[in-house]
Design a protein around this motif. Structure first.
Motif, PDB file in Angstrom:
ATOM      1  N   LYS A  66       0.848  -1.184   0.000  1.00 51.17           N
ATOM      2  CA  LYS A  66       0.000   0.000   0.000  1.00 51.17           C
ATOM      3  C   LYS A  66       0.884   1.234   0.000  1.00 51.17           C
ATOM      4  O   LYS A  66       1.818   1.341   0.782  1.00 51.17           O
ATOM      5  N   THR A  67       0.585   2.165  -0.871  1.00 57.02           N
ATOM      6  CA  THR A  67       1.312   3.428  -0.938  1.00 57.02           C
ATOM      7  C   THR A  67       0.614   4.436  -0.038  1.00 57.02           C
ATOM      8  O   THR A  67      -0.618   4.490   0.020  1.00 57.02           O
ATOM      9  N   HIS A  68       1.416   5.246   0.661  1.00 52.57           N
ATOM     10  CA  HIS A  68       0.879   6.231   1.597  1.00 52.57           C
ATOM     11  C   HIS A  68      -0.184   7.094   0.926  1.00 52.57           C
ATOM     12  O   HIS A  68       0.011   7.628  -0.158  1.00 52.57           O
ATOM     13  N   GLY A  69      -1.336   7.200   1.597  1.00 50.15           N
ATOM     14  CA  GLY A  69      -2.400   8.064   1.129  1.00 50.15           C
ATOM     15  C   GLY A  69      -3.239   7.511  -0.008  1.00 50.15           C
ATOM     16  O   GLY A  69      -4.171   8.160  -0.466  1.00 50.15           O
ATOM     17  N   ILE A  70      -2.932   6.315  -0.479  1.00 45.97           N
ATOM     18  CA  ILE A  70      -3.692   5.711  -1.569  1.00 45.97           C
ATOM     19  C   ILE A  70      -4.361   4.449  -1.037  1.00 45.97           C
ATOM     20  O   ILE A  70      -3.689   3.535  -0.570  1.00 45.97           O
ATOM     21  N   ASN A  71      -5.671   4.427  -1.095  1.00 44.37           N
ATOM     22  CA  ASN A  71      -6.418   3.268  -0.610  1.00 44.37           C
ATOM     23  C   ASN A  71      -6.176   2.071  -1.524  1.00 44.37           C
ATOM     24  O   ASN A  71      -5.942   2.237  -2.721  1.00 44.37           O
ATOM     25  N   ILE A  72      -6.239   0.877  -0.931  1.00 47.29           N
ATOM     26  CA  ILE A  72      -6.152  -0.347  -1.734  1.00 47.29           C
ATOM     27  C   ILE A  72      -7.379  -1.207  -1.455  1.00 47.29           C
ATOM     28  O   ILE A  72      -8.068  -1.022  -0.458  1.00 47.29           O
ATOM     29  N   THR A  73      -7.605  -2.135  -2.358  1.00 47.76           N
ATOM     30  CA  THR A  73      -8.667  -3.122  -2.178  1.00 47.76           C
ATOM     31  C   THR A  73      -8.023  -4.388  -1.650  1.00 47.76           C
ATOM     32  O   THR A  73      -7.074  -4.905  -2.260  1.00 47.76           O
ATOM     33  N   LEU A  74      -8.500  -4.868  -0.511  1.00 50.88           N
ATOM     34  CA  LEU A  74      -7.952  -6.100   0.057  1.00 50.88           C
ATOM     35  C   LEU A  74      -8.253  -7.274  -0.869  1.00 50.88           C
ATOM     36  O   LEU A  74      -9.218  -7.250  -1.637  1.00 50.88           O
ATOM     37  N   SER A  75      -7.435  -8.295  -0.758  1.00 51.76           N
ATOM     38  CA  SER A  75      -7.616  -9.499  -1.565  1.00 51.76           C
ATOM     39  C   SER A  75      -9.035 -10.051  -1.382  1.00 51.76           C
ATOM     40  O   SER A  75      -9.583 -10.023  -0.282  1.00 51.76           O
ATOM     41  N   THR A  76      -9.586 -10.571  -2.462  1.00 48.06           N
ATOM     42  CA  THR A  76     -10.910 -11.195  -2.381  1.00 48.06           C
ATOM     43  C   THR A  76     -10.803 -12.689  -2.088  1.00 48.06           C
ATOM     44  O   THR A  76     -11.810 -13.362  -1.902  1.00 48.06           O
ATOM     45  N   THR A  77      -9.591 -13.200  -2.017  1.00 44.74           N
ATOM     46  CA  THR A  77      -9.375 -14.615  -1.724  1.00 44.74           C
ATOM     47  C   THR A  77      -9.724 -14.896  -0.265  1.00 44.74           C
ATOM     48  O   THR A  77      -9.350 -14.141   0.633  1.00 44.74           O
ATOM     49  N   ARG A  78     -10.436 -15.987  -0.053  1.00 44.26           N
ATOM     50  CA  ARG A  78     -10.848 -16.384   1.296  1.00 44.26           C
ATOM     51  C   ARG A  78     -10.086 -17.647   1.685  1.00 44.26           C
ATOM     52  O   ARG A  78     -10.042 -18.591   0.911  1.00 44.26           O
ATOM     53  N   PRO A  79      -9.512 -17.691   2.895  1.00 41.20           N
ATOM     54  CA  PRO A  79      -8.846 -18.922   3.333  1.00 41.20           C
ATOM     55  C   PRO A  79      -9.876 -20.014   3.632  1.00 41.20           C
ATOM     56  O   PRO A  79     -11.046 -19.721   3.888  1.00 41.20           O
ATOM     57  N   THR A  80      -9.420 -21.237   3.596  1.00 40.40           N
ATOM     58  CA  THR A  80     -10.273 -22.378   3.915  1.00 40.40           C
ATOM     59  C   THR A  80      -9.932 -22.844   5.325  1.00 40.40           C
ATOM     60  O   THR A  80      -8.773 -23.165   5.603  1.00 40.40           O
ATOM     61  N   PRO A  81     -10.919 -22.874   6.239  1.00 40.42           N
ATOM     62  CA  PRO A  81     -10.629 -23.349   7.602  1.00 40.42           C
ATOM     63  C   PRO A  81     -10.134 -24.800   7.553  1.00 40.42           C
ATOM     64  O   PRO A  81     -10.619 -25.602   6.759  1.00 40.42           O
ATOM     65  N   ASN A  82      -9.175 -25.116   8.409  1.00 38.05           N
ATOM     66  CA  ASN A  82      -8.643 -26.482   8.477  1.00 38.05           C
ATOM     67  C   ASN A  82      -9.647 -27.449   9.101  1.00 38.05           C
ATOM     68  O   ASN A  82      -9.524 -28.652   8.949  1.00 38.05           O
ATOM     69  N   THR A 106     -12.112  -1.904   1.204  1.00 33.68           N
ATOM     70  CA  THR A 106     -11.140  -0.827   1.024  1.00 33.68           C
ATOM     71  C   THR A 106     -10.307  -0.702   2.296  1.00 33.68           C
ATOM     72  O   THR A 106     -10.849  -0.679   3.396  1.00 33.68           O
ATOM     73  N   PHE A 107      -8.982  -0.635   2.122  1.00 35.09           N
ATOM     74  CA  PHE A 107      -8.062  -0.514   3.257  1.00 35.09           C
ATOM     75  C   PHE A 107      -7.407   0.847   3.168  1.00 35.09           C
ATOM     76  O   PHE A 107      -6.798   1.194   2.151  1.00 35.09           O
ATOM     77  N   THR A 108      -7.506   1.647   4.241  1.00 32.81           N
ATOM     78  CA  THR A 108      -7.018   3.026   4.215  1.00 32.81           C
ATOM     79  C   THR A 108      -5.836   3.290   5.141  1.00 32.81           C
ATOM     80  O   THR A 108      -5.193   4.336   5.028  1.00 32.81           O
ATOM     81  N   LYS A 109      -5.545   2.391   6.043  1.00 35.30           N
ATOM     82  CA  LYS A 109      -4.522   2.620   7.072  1.00 35.30           C
ATOM     83  C   LYS A 109      -3.132   2.751   6.436  1.00 35.30           C
ATOM     84  O   LYS A 109      -2.762   1.977   5.563  1.00 35.30           O
ATOM     85  N   ASN A 110      -2.367   3.730   6.914  1.00 37.00           N
ATOM     86  CA  ASN A 110      -0.999   3.947   6.432  1.00 37.00           C
ATOM     87  C   ASN A 110      -0.009   3.374   7.427  1.00 37.00           C
ATOM     88  O   ASN A 110       0.614   4.096   8.206  1.00 37.00           O
ATOM     89  N   ALA A 111       0.112   2.055   7.439  1.00 36.60           N
ATOM     90  CA  ALA A 111       1.037   1.375   8.347  1.00 36.60           C
ATOM     91  C   ALA A 111       1.198  -0.064   7.887  1.00 36.60           C
ATOM     92  O   ALA A 111       0.291  -0.631   7.265  1.00 36.60           O
ATOM     93  N   ASN A 112       2.354  -0.652   8.200  1.00 30.77           N
ATOM     94  CA  ASN A 112       2.513  -2.090   7.978  1.00 30.77           C
ATOM     95  C   ASN A 112       1.480  -2.780   8.858  1.00 30.77           C
ATOM     96  O   ASN A 112       1.351  -2.460  10.037  1.00 30.77           O
ATOM     97  N   THR A 113       0.729  -3.698   8.288  1.00 31.44           N
ATOM     98  CA  THR A 113      -0.380  -4.303   9.019  1.00 31.44           C
ATOM     99  C   THR A 113      -0.462  -5.788   8.721  1.00 31.44           C
ATOM    100  O   THR A 113      -0.335  -6.201   7.569  1.00 31.44           O
ATOM    101  N   THR A 114      -0.677  -6.581   9.769  1.00 30.59           N
ATOM    102  CA  THR A 114      -0.993  -7.997   9.602  1.00 30.59           C
ATOM    103  C   THR A 114      -2.473  -8.159   9.853  1.00 30.59           C
ATOM    104  O   THR A 114      -2.990  -7.708  10.870  1.00 30.59           O
ATOM    105  N   LEU A 115      -3.159  -8.789   8.893  1.00 30.04           N
ATOM    106  CA  LEU A 115      -4.580  -9.083   9.046  1.00 30.04           C
ATOM    107  C   LEU A 115      -4.724 -10.562   9.369  1.00 30.04           C
ATOM    108  O   LEU A 115      -4.168 -11.413   8.674  1.00 30.04           O
ATOM    109  N   TYR A 116      -5.451 -10.858  10.429  1.00 24.56           N
ATOM    110  CA  TYR A 116      -5.633 -12.224  10.906  1.00 24.56           C
ATOM    111  C   TYR A 116      -7.004 -12.748  10.493  1.00 24.56           C
ATOM    112  O   TYR A 116      -8.011 -12.056  10.638  1.00 24.56           O
TER     113      TYR A 116
END
Length: 183
Positions: A66-82, A106-116
């Motif tokens: 993600k570039t600072h100040g530019i929103n991105i679209t998060l992946s549309t891929t969904r994980p499969t529960p084990n 839409t993801f707007t945060k300007n920081a390295n982020t881990t999504l769980y």
């Protein structure tokens, strides 16, 4: 020899042209040219890494930049529960948190982020059909692996006595009001 700042950018140093992308001089460095010179700050816009932690799931979701100040679209891929008893509900910024983002959001945060990945036990809707009568109980939600106590309400139908519930309209009685549903 101060270092300038600019929101969302990293200072790389100084250059003799305004369009430079690499620095010729660093703060505190030596300048040996014998001429009037304007030095321009060289900036590089900040980028951040969005990482997906699948937790107790499988699949492949590459990190995003993600570039600072530019929103991105998060992946549309969904994980499969084990574990097939669970379903993926969305993403959270904390491993035990509640869902904050859906795939494709839409993801707007300007920081390295881990999504769980957030998983929950599957739920099922139990719907009551009075099958020609009236007064059927409202829907109930059953959680996977957890027994449900069926509604104790009884529908009525003129000229008939209520016998119980079945999973088919003409089937034999399988459940009684207030009984346990384990399916």
């Amino acid at each position: 020899t101060g270092i300038p700042t600019r929101e969302g950018y990293d200072f790389l140093g100084w250059a003799e042209t305004a369009s430079a992308t690499t620095a010729q001089y660093q703060p505190g460095g030596t300048f040996t040219k014998n001429a009037d010179t304007t030095l321009y700050a060289v900036w590089k816009i900040k980028t951040y890494t969005i990482t997906y932690n699948l937790g107790n799931g499988s699949g492949s979701i590459p990190s995003q930049t993600k570039t600072h100040g530019i929103n991105i679209t998060l992946s549309t891929t969904r994980p499969t529960p084990n574990d097939s008893a669970y379903e993926f509900k969305g993403w959270s910024e904390s491993s035990g948190g509640s869902v904050q983002y859906q795939p494709g959001a839409t993801f707007t945060k300007n920081a390295n982020t881990t999504l769980y990945a957030i998983y929950q036990l599957k739920t099922y809707t139990i719907t009551y059909n009075a099958n020609g009568g009236s007064g059927a109980p409202g829907n109930q939600t059953k959680t996977h692996g957890v027994n449900l106590t069926l509604s104790s309400s009884r529908p009525s139908r003129s000229g008939y006595s209520f016998q119980g519930w079945s999973e088919s309209s003409g089937g034999s009685v399988q459940y009684q009001p207030g009984g346990t549903f384990t399916k």
